[in-house]
Design a protein around this motif. Sequence first.
Motif, PDB file in Angstrom:
ATOM      1  N   SER A  30      50.788  45.481  -3.357  1.00 44.62           N
ATOM      2  CA  SER A  30      49.627  45.422  -2.459  1.00 44.62           C
ATOM      3  C   SER A  30      48.345  45.137  -3.231  1.00 44.62           C
ATOM      4  O   SER A  30      47.472  44.406  -2.749  1.00 44.62           O
ATOM      5  CB  SER A  30      49.495  46.724  -1.658  1.00 44.62           C
ATOM      6  OG  SER A  30      49.313  47.833  -2.516  1.00 44.62           O
ATOM      7  N   SER A  34      45.747  41.995  -2.639  1.00 39.48           N
ATOM      8  CA  SER A  34      44.324  42.227  -2.355  1.00 39.48           C
ATOM      9  C   SER A  34      43.439  41.524  -3.372  1.00 39.48           C
ATOM     10  O   SER A  34      42.359  41.024  -3.023  1.00 39.48           O
ATOM     11  CB  SER A  34      44.038  43.730  -2.351  1.00 39.48           C
ATOM     12  OG  SER A  34      44.744  44.374  -1.308  1.00 39.48           O
ATOM     13  N   ASP A  91      49.775  50.775   5.342  1.00 36.64           N
ATOM     14  CA  ASP A  91      50.092  49.406   4.908  1.00 36.64           C
ATOM     15  C   ASP A  91      50.395  48.503   6.105  1.00 36.64           C
ATOM     16  O   ASP A  91      49.960  47.343   6.156  1.00 36.64           O
ATOM     17  CB  ASP A  91      51.295  49.430   3.963  1.00 36.64           C
ATOM     18  CG  ASP A  91      50.923  49.837   2.545  1.00 36.64           C
ATOM     19  OD1 ASP A  91      49.712  49.839   2.226  1.00 36.64           O
ATOM     20  OD2 ASP A  91      51.836  50.151   1.754  1.00 36.64           O
ATOM     21  N   GLN A  94      47.237  47.488   7.903  1.00 32.34           N
ATOM     22  CA  GLN A  94      46.517  46.432   7.180  1.00 32.34           C
ATOM     23  C   GLN A  94      47.218  45.092   7.353  1.00 32.34           C
ATOM     24  O   GLN A  94      46.565  44.048   7.479  1.00 32.34           O
ATOM     25  CB  GLN A  94      46.403  46.801   5.699  1.00 32.34           C
ATOM     26  CG  GLN A  94      45.494  48.000   5.447  1.00 32.34           C
ATOM     27  CD  GLN A  94      44.992  48.055   4.026  1.00 32.34           C
ATOM     28  OE1 GLN A  94      44.176  47.232   3.602  1.00 32.34           O
ATOM     29  NE2 GLN A  94      45.470  49.034   3.279  1.00 32.34           N
ATOM     30  N   PHE A  95      48.544  45.110   7.330  1.00 29.70           N
ATOM     31  CA  PHE A  95      49.289  43.864   7.574  1.00 29.70           C
ATOM     32  C   PHE A  95      48.928  43.276   8.937  1.00 29.70           C
ATOM     33  O   PHE A  95      48.627  42.084   9.060  1.00 29.70           O
ATOM     34  CB  PHE A  95      50.795  44.129   7.493  1.00 29.70           C
ATOM     35  CG  PHE A  95      51.620  43.050   8.117  1.00 29.70           C
ATOM     36  CD1 PHE A  95      51.762  41.820   7.495  1.00 29.70           C
ATOM     37  CD2 PHE A  95      52.243  43.250   9.346  1.00 29.70           C
ATOM     38  CE1 PHE A  95      52.517  40.798   8.086  1.00 29.70           C
ATOM     39  CE2 PHE A  95      52.997  42.253   9.937  1.00 29.70           C
ATOM     40  CZ  PHE A  95      53.140  41.016   9.299  1.00 29.70           C
ATOM     41  N   GLN A 122      40.711  47.698   7.008  1.00 24.53           N
ATOM     42  CA  GLN A 122      41.037  47.588   5.589  1.00 24.53           C
ATOM     43  C   GLN A 122      40.517  48.784   4.800  1.00 24.53           C
ATOM     44  O   GLN A 122      41.251  49.423   4.045  1.00 24.53           O
ATOM     45  CB  GLN A 122      40.435  46.301   5.015  1.00 24.53           C
ATOM     46  CG  GLN A 122      41.316  45.081   5.131  1.00 24.53           C
ATOM     47  CD  GLN A 122      40.789  43.961   4.263  1.00 24.53           C
ATOM     48  OE1 GLN A 122      39.693  43.444   4.477  1.00 24.53           O
ATOM     49  NE2 GLN A 122      41.557  43.578   3.263  1.00 24.53           N
ATOM     50  N   THR A 126      42.599  51.955   3.195  1.00 28.79           N
ATOM     51  CA  THR A 126      42.554  52.136   1.738  1.00 28.79           C
ATOM     52  C   THR A 126      42.226  53.582   1.382  1.00 28.79           C
ATOM     53  O   THR A 126      42.833  54.171   0.479  1.00 28.79           O
ATOM     54  CB  THR A 126      41.496  51.201   1.126  1.00 28.79           C
ATOM     55  OG1 THR A 126      41.866  49.838   1.385  1.00 28.79           O
ATOM     56  CG2 THR A 126      41.394  51.404  -0.375  1.00 28.79           C
ATOM     57  N   ASN A 129      45.345  55.713   2.318  1.00 30.76           N
ATOM     58  CA  ASN A 129      46.450  55.464   1.395  1.00 30.76           C
ATOM     59  C   ASN A 129      46.195  56.118   0.048  1.00 30.76           C
ATOM     60  O   ASN A 129      47.098  56.706  -0.555  1.00 30.76           O
ATOM     61  CB  ASN A 129      46.646  53.955   1.229  1.00 30.76           C
ATOM     62  CG  ASN A 129      48.052  53.609   0.797  1.00 30.76           C
ATOM     63  OD1 ASN A 129      48.619  54.252  -0.064  1.00 30.76           O
ATOM     64  ND2 ASN A 129      48.618  52.566   1.397  1.00 30.76           N
ATOM     65  N   ASP A 184      47.830  38.192   1.318  1.00 37.25           N
ATOM     66  CA  ASP A 184      47.451  39.606   1.267  1.00 37.25           C
ATOM     67  C   ASP A 184      48.193  40.398   2.341  1.00 37.25           C
ATOM     68  O   ASP A 184      48.700  41.501   2.094  1.00 37.25           O
ATOM     69  CB  ASP A 184      45.944  39.733   1.451  1.00 37.25           C
ATOM     70  CG  ASP A 184      45.433  41.124   1.088  1.00 37.25           C
ATOM     71  OD1 ASP A 184      46.198  41.919   0.506  1.00 37.25           O
ATOM     72  OD2 ASP A 184      44.247  41.410   1.370  1.00 37.25           O
ATOM     73  N   PHE A 188      51.076  43.660   1.912  1.00 35.22           N
ATOM     74  CA  PHE A 188      51.083  44.991   2.521  1.00 35.22           C
ATOM     75  C   PHE A 188      52.391  45.252   3.260  1.00 35.22           C
ATOM     76  O   PHE A 188      52.889  46.381   3.265  1.00 35.22           O
ATOM     77  CB  PHE A 188      49.889  45.152   3.458  1.00 35.22           C
ATOM     78  CG  PHE A 188      48.608  45.443   2.736  1.00 35.22           C
ATOM     79  CD1 PHE A 188      48.397  46.676   2.129  1.00 35.22           C
ATOM     80  CD2 PHE A 188      47.617  44.478   2.641  1.00 35.22           C
ATOM     81  CE1 PHE A 188      47.223  46.949   1.455  1.00 35.22           C
ATOM     82  CE2 PHE A 188      46.438  44.740   1.956  1.00 35.22           C
ATOM     83  CZ  PHE A 188      46.240  45.978   1.366  1.00 35.22           C
ATOM     84  N   SER A 191      54.823  46.064   0.589  1.00 33.96           N
ATOM     85  CA  SER A 191      54.546  47.409   0.089  1.00 33.96           C
ATOM     86  C   SER A 191      55.130  48.470   1.017  1.00 33.96           C
ATOM     87  O   SER A 191      55.739  49.454   0.564  1.00 33.96           O
ATOM     88  CB  SER A 191      53.035  47.608  -0.050  1.00 33.96           C
ATOM     89  OG  SER A 191      52.720  48.932  -0.417  1.00 33.96           O
TER      90      SER A 191
END
Length: 428
Positions: A30, A34, A91, A94-95, A122, A126, A129, A184, A188, A191
């Motif tokens: 990931s 990014s 994740d 974000q995907f 995003q 973050t 996570n 990107d 994710f 990940s």
Amino acid sequence: MSAPSATELKPGHGGLGKDFLRLWQSYTVSAAGSALSVGALPLIAIMVLDASPLQVSLLAAIGAISSAIIALPLGNLVERSEKRATMAIADLLQFAALAGVPLAAALDALTYPQLCVVAIVQTSCTIVNSAASQAYIKHVVAPELRTSANARLDTVNWTTQSAGPPAGGALIGVAGPLVTLIVDAVSFLASAVLLRRLTRFPAGKAKEGRSRRELLAGWTFILGHGGLRPLYLNAMLFGGAIMWSSPIMAVVMLKDMGATPLEYGIALGVPCLGGLLGATLSPKTVTLLGVQRALLVFGAARTIWIIPMAFVGPGPSAVLAITSIDFFLLLCAGIFNPIFATYRMNSTPDGLMARVGTAWSVSSRTIQPLFITLGGMVATASTSRRSLLIAGVLCLGSAPFLPWRGRLPGDVHEPAPRNPADRSGAAG
């Protein structure tokens, strides 16, 4: 379901355990994605939506401030949640957010508010996570190996920050910013799939509810801890000063010094190798000096480098001088960061790990945009070099909050691992 202890887990690469290795692999994927798409959202706003400079600036500000507000109540939720699932959900969110941008653009339905939502998702994910992963690492990595674990994660950060933006810039030049955003998004998704291999452990015991006491529990602990409180103030001031200096340094190099965009890119990328070297040396440094002395020596050493940048004149040697100065700044920061992350981890009770991590991230992401704005205002009212000099003074002003006197609360000297292979995990 009972949680496996760190000593019960089978050893993996570098003696850090298979679960940490799997988490590290997920994080690497990931982080690489990014790094490739750094700056893609502003470019899409400009190239696809013809956004104004004000809209581009607001995109960053809205993402930072809104996510900080959203993440505040999430700390307690993360504390009570199973960490593997929390990281995977973050994740996947974000995907979905990132993949929706090229899809909307293909349908000619992309809007500026959608980009703002993506920026908020995003940053919020973050923060979540990071909080969940730190709690997970504390659970699965033995105390004497946590500096090596944090250093290993930092080597990923420094490597991707060094190689990612140039590679991403080349990819944008060939295929456009929407393609980098797709890459990107896929990173994710990959990940999240990798995280499925992690061992589950029960949710934390944080109290349910959104009372003020529970929401502010992270800050309450930080500000009430004799070791973390000054280091928190140090981190906020140091990080703010660094962010103040970043855009100003771009103006100084490109306008005052006459550097080319290529030279500016070199000055940004090469010093990250100093951070990578520092992260690699971090475990050995704490073994030689101990936690308190290592934090003091390299915490102070990382504060002295911005002031000289303000006095570098134009000419062929300017880029070399700036690159060298920044290299040593990041070298010191690279050594300091994993040691500090481990000290914070060891000092925080298990039931507060996610909330302390969330409080720290929310503080940083709220304060740093304010410093960036102040830096721009000072540069506008006076000169860019004067603004850079003030950033250097503020950076130096963070040093008094380091552990200068007495024993650092919770300072436990980490013994050298018995198995020499254990040290190799920090080499990344």
